[in-house]
Design a protein around this motif. Structure first.
Motif, mmCIF file in Angstrom:
data_model
loop_
_atom_site.group_PDB
_atom_site.id
_atom_site.type_symbol
_atom_site.label_atom_id
_atom_site.label_comp_id
_atom_site.label_asym_id
_atom_site.label_seq_id
_atom_site.Cartn_x
_atom_site.Cartn_y
_atom_site.Cartn_z
ATOM 1 N N TYR A 438 -29.729 66.808 -0.466
ATOM 2 C CA TYR A 438 -28.373 67.315 -0.654
ATOM 3 C C TYR A 438 -28.254 68.710 -0.048
ATOM 4 C CZ TYR A 438 -27.677 63.492 -3.927
ATOM 5 O OH TYR A 438 -27.560 62.249 -4.486
ATOM 6 N N ILE A 439 -27.188 68.915 0.708
ATOM 7 C CA ILE A 439 -27.039 70.159 1.459
ATOM 8 C C ILE A 439 -25.845 70.958 0.952
ATOM 9 C CG2 ILE A 439 -25.677 68.965 3.218
ATOM 10 C CD1 ILE A 439 -26.486 70.994 5.220
ATOM 11 N N TYR A 452 -30.329 73.647 -0.078
ATOM 12 C CA TYR A 452 -30.252 72.412 -0.855
ATOM 13 C C TYR A 452 -29.757 72.717 -2.256
ATOM 14 C CZ TYR A 452 -33.467 71.106 2.814
ATOM 15 O OH TYR A 452 -34.048 70.894 4.028
ATOM 16 N N TYR A 453 -28.838 71.904 -2.748
ATOM 17 C CA TYR A 453 -28.430 72.087 -4.129
ATOM 18 C C TYR A 453 -29.114 71.034 -4.998
ATOM 19 C CZ TYR A 453 -25.015 68.213 -3.961
ATOM 20 O OH TYR A 453 -24.413 66.993 -3.867
ATOM 21 N N VAL A 491 -30.017 75.955 -4.003
ATOM 22 C CA VAL A 491 -28.852 76.657 -3.462
ATOM 23 C C VAL A 491 -27.604 75.879 -3.881
ATOM 24 C CG1 VAL A 491 -27.752 77.561 -1.383
ATOM 25 C CG2 VAL A 491 -30.251 77.480 -1.541
ATOM 26 N N ASP A 492 -27.164 76.102 -5.128
ATOM 27 C CA ASP A 492 -26.002 75.392 -5.651
ATOM 28 C C ASP A 492 -24.691 76.075 -5.288
ATOM 29 O OD1 ASP A 492 -27.926 73.840 -6.759
ATOM 30 O OD2 ASP A 492 -27.586 74.443 -8.827
ATOM 31 N N ARG A 493 -24.748 77.371 -5.012
ATOM 32 C CA ARG A 493 -23.542 78.115 -4.662
ATOM 33 C C ARG A 493 -23.890 79.144 -3.592
ATOM 34 N NH1 ARG A 493 -18.619 79.229 -6.666
ATOM 35 N NH2 ARG A 493 -18.890 78.181 -8.682
ATOM 36 N N ILE A 494 -23.016 79.253 -2.576
ATOM 37 C CA ILE A 494 -23.127 80.281 -1.542
ATOM 38 C C ILE A 494 -21.788 80.999 -1.483
ATOM 39 C CG2 ILE A 494 -23.615 80.800 0.873
ATOM 40 C CD1 ILE A 494 -24.948 78.048 1.100
ATOM 41 N N GLU A 495 -21.757 82.271 -1.823
ATOM 42 C CA GLU A 495 -20.517 83.046 -1.827
ATOM 43 C C GLU A 495 -20.732 84.367 -1.098
ATOM 44 O OE1 GLU A 495 -17.731 81.908 -2.872
ATOM 45 O OE2 GLU A 495 -18.232 80.318 -4.297
ATOM 46 N N THR A 496 -19.672 84.866 -0.465
ATOM 47 C CA THR A 496 -19.721 86.190 0.139
ATOM 48 C C THR A 496 -19.287 87.224 -0.887
ATOM 49 O OG1 THR A 496 -17.474 85.918 0.997
ATOM 50 C CG2 THR A 496 -19.286 85.299 2.448
ATOM 51 N N ILE A 503 -26.187 83.892 -3.913
ATOM 52 C CA ILE A 503 -26.772 82.551 -3.887
ATOM 53 C C ILE A 503 -27.273 82.238 -5.294
ATOM 54 C CG2 ILE A 503 -28.426 81.021 -2.772
ATOM 55 C CD1 ILE A 503 -26.562 82.311 -0.775
ATOM 56 N N SER A 504 -26.822 81.112 -5.858
ATOM 57 C CA SER A 504 -27.263 80.757 -7.205
ATOM 58 C C SER A 504 -27.746 79.317 -7.236
ATOM 59 C CB SER A 504 -26.142 80.959 -8.226
ATOM 60 O OG SER A 504 -25.039 80.123 -7.949
ATOM 61 N N GLY A 505 -28.616 79.030 -8.215
ATOM 62 C CA GLY A 505 -29.152 77.689 -8.386
ATOM 63 C C GLY A 505 -30.137 77.667 -9.538
#
Length: 666
Positions: A438-439, A452-453, A491-496, A503-505
């Motif tokens: 999962y990407i 990957y999340y 890597v469940d979340r990518i935010e600026t 980056i959270s997971g």
């Protein structure tokens, strides 16, 4: 190192709104049908239909293809059918310099529909069929007046309506909803005065399928124009029976409180507004883009549409609406074993090395003309798109009918590549060959960021069942440079967050992790934190927010829930109706250095909602019901019916006051 990617579960794979459509195909076992002429099912150019008769001819030919596939399927699986009842198929239903928004939008200057917006001095909340206005600016921190409210649904309209998205331009409040009693989307206008009083102005209903997506949003506001994407199943009778042939061309009706039972349906999309398909599709969708002028006296709206596949993703930039569609390769469209809904095909033989048919359509905001290019693969989601300096950057993975080994591709398409006819297939600027997983993906400045999340949504999961992968991949948009950063989590979340990434997971111990990546020059890991007591509740983009309070300290907020027990077994509420409860909000302090700190928690006191009205008006929070957001230097939380203000004291977010907007009690 080889990257391993795959596609997130698509919104089209969900049963939207828990609506069940049972399609029963009555086709005689001894029917004899001829193989259809495929040349009549697609056009070499992106051009409009010249008349309704020409459109009906196309639909007649598609119906012949559907009928052929259904008959061949019955003949092959005849032992599965009893009393002429065919298989039951379950399907989904249902910037200028003054721009500011409290929503975590994908593109600067383009506001996205959400459940919380600001209009001047007032905070507006869309909640279970009501709009609440709360005055904020004339009061100090923690002092806001009791809210004014209005029912979105007007007297005499009937129920079975879901209102999901809110947008605001000047003193006009726009609400998007879907009515199952009308089989139509509704775009409603309200007016808010200087005292925060909201009154219904007018609205329109547009015949369509449900616009709901689990991760994308249907409505946008850009330079005073309101844009909504609406899908329409083109063939009214999808069995392919010609004697029952019908064509769904969207019509609209003006709504007011007195004409709900006697609506006058008029054209909003004419055949000359509909573009012919460039693909052979076995389940054609009329992808419709509605553009409205919210400030016009009579609420003027127009529509454009293109016929294509029922597998799609869309993206709105400052220049255009983009639609990526992907269909069966031509060699498989007469093979009943394969369906455009690629999760439902019966067999997977003979699929190796077959390329699907992918198109990227562009509808420019100014010209309102569709153009197209041939592409390859499928995008992961709307975050697979990024427009910069006239170039559209897209990452795609291979479509489900191609090689068994996954492939990721970066396309960089200049605006002049789009044309009225498909040229040679656009070649990717970069390719990676992959193994499935999962990407997650995001474009940030000159980088494509991949990871990957952990697929943990939708039920009970144990630590042993979650095996996240921890590498964060950076692919340069300008060079062949690759850069990998090893994390301690998925890597469940990518935010600026400014010139950094949030980056959270989760890690292998099922703990929540945050990593901060500095991207000012060469990306590097700047700080991180591990948190044992909670997991993220809603990973959609609008459930996250960030504010920079000074040069040294920023605050990010997420929705969260506590772990059930210390064994690692956790009930994941997500947004499913069975667990339609409000989430807590966790704040993180980002001060640079090596540590991300927990900067406070706002706990929800809300209880699970009552379904006493048989769930007829917006009783399920399909887009979530909890948000952190910031207005200037004030910190707010919406969690269910509770509006809560907090303040930053040192490096901690501390609650000041909360109000229940439904009971109007503090």
């Amino acid at each position: 190192m080889e990257v391993m990617l795959s596609i997130k579960p698509k919104a089209t794979d969900l049963i939207y709104r828990l609506t069940l459509i049972v399609l029963i195909t009555l086709v005689s076992a001894c029917s004899i049908v001829e193989k259809p002429n495929l040349k009549q099912l697609s056009s070499n150019r992106v051009e409009e239909f010249k008349s309704k008769d020409e459109l009906i001819d196309y639909v007649s030919n598609v119906s012949a293809l559907i009928n052929y596939r259904n008959t061949k399927e019955r003949e092959h699986f005849k032992e599965l059918y009893v009393d002429d009842i065919e298989r039951i198929q379950v399907t989904g239903s249902r910037v200028d310099s003054t721009f500011s928004s409290i929503t975590n939008n994908q593109v600067n200057g383009i506001d996205e529909g959400d459940i919380v917006k600001v209009s001047g001095d007032y905070l507006l909340i869309l909640r279970q069929g009501k709009i609440y206005s709360v005055r904020l600016s004339e009061y100090g921190a923690g002092e806001f007046n009791l809210p004014y409210e209005i029912d979105v649904i007007q007297p005499g309209w009937g129920k079975d309506v879901w209102y999901d998205e809110l947008l605001v331009v000047e003193d006009i409040v726009l609400v998007l909803g879907y009515s199952y009693s009308l089989d139509a989307s509704q775009i409603l206008r309200f007016k808010i005065n200087d005292n925060g009083v909201i009154s219904y102005k007018d609205g329109i209903a547009i015949k369509s399928n449900d616009y709901f997506s689990s991760d994308n949003y249907a409505s946008r506001l850009f330079k005073g124009k309101y844009l909504t994407y609406l899908p329409v199943e083109l063939i009214a009778n999808r069995s392919g029976e010609l004697n029952d042939l019908g064509v769904n061309i969207p019509k609209f009706a003006r709504l007011n409180s007195s004409n709900a039972d006697n609506l006058i349906w008029e054209e909003i999309v004419k055949p000359s507004d509909i573009y012919k398909p460039n693909q052979i599709v076995t389940d054609p969708i009329l992808h419709t883009i509605i553009t409205c002028s919210p400030l016009s006296e009579n609420f003027e709206c127009t529509g454009k549409g293109v016929i294509s596949s029922n597998n799609y993703e869309y993206f709105v930039s400052q220049s255009a609406f983009y639609l990526w569609t992907y269909a069966l390769p031509k060699s498989l469209v007469t093979d009943f074993n394969f369906d455009e809904n690629w999760n439902t095909h019966y067999e997977s033989t003979a699929t190796s090395h077959m390329s699907g048919d992918s198109k990227l359509f562009k509808l420019e905001h100014l010209s309102q003309q569709f153009k197209v290019v041939d592409v390859d693969g499928v995008p992961v989601d709307q975050f697979s798109f990024y427009e910069s300096e006239g170039v559209l950057n897209i990452v795609s993975v291979n479509n489900p009918w191609s090689e068994t080994k996954e492939k990721a591709q970066l396309f960089q398409i200049p605006k002049d590549e789009f044309d009225s006819s498909s040229k040679d297939r656009i070649m990717p600027s970069r390719i990676w060959y992959l193994s499935p997983n999962y990407i997650n993906n995001r474009f940030v400045e000159s980088w494509l960021v991949l990871g990957y999340y952990a697929d943990i949504n939708g039920g009970y999961k144990s630590k042993a069942s979650v095996k996240p992968q921890f590498t964060l991949y950076f692919k340069s948009l300008n060079t062949a440079e690759d850069l990998n950063i090893e994390l301690g989590h998925s890597v469940d979340r990518i935010e600026t967050v400014g010139r950094k990434l949030f980056i959270s997971g989760i890690d292998t111990d099922f703990n929540f992790n945050v990593s901060i990546i500095n991207i000012e020059n060469k990306p590097f890991l700047e700080g991180s934190g591990v948190f044992e007591d909670f997991l993220e509740h809603d990973t959609r983009s609008h459930a996250f927010n960030f504010a920079q309070f000074d040069n040294h300290f920023g605050v990010a907020g997420i929705t969260a829930y506590n772990k059930v027990n210390n064994t690692g077994n956790t009930l994941l509420n997500d947004f499913y109706w069975e667990e339609n409860v409000a989430a807590n909000i966790i704040f993180f302090g980002l001060a640079g250095g090596y540590e991300v700190i927990k900067a406070g928690e706002v706990k929800s006191h809300a209880k699970q909602i009552s379904l006493a009205d048989n769930c007829e008006v917006s009783c399920v929070d399909w887009y979530g019901n909890s948000r952190p957001f910031f207005i200037n230097d004030r910190i707010f939380v919406l969690t269910g019916d509770e509006l809560i203000e907090s303040q930053l004291v040192g490096n901690q977010v501390e609650e000041i006051k909360r109000i229940n907007i439904k009971t109007k009690s503090y």
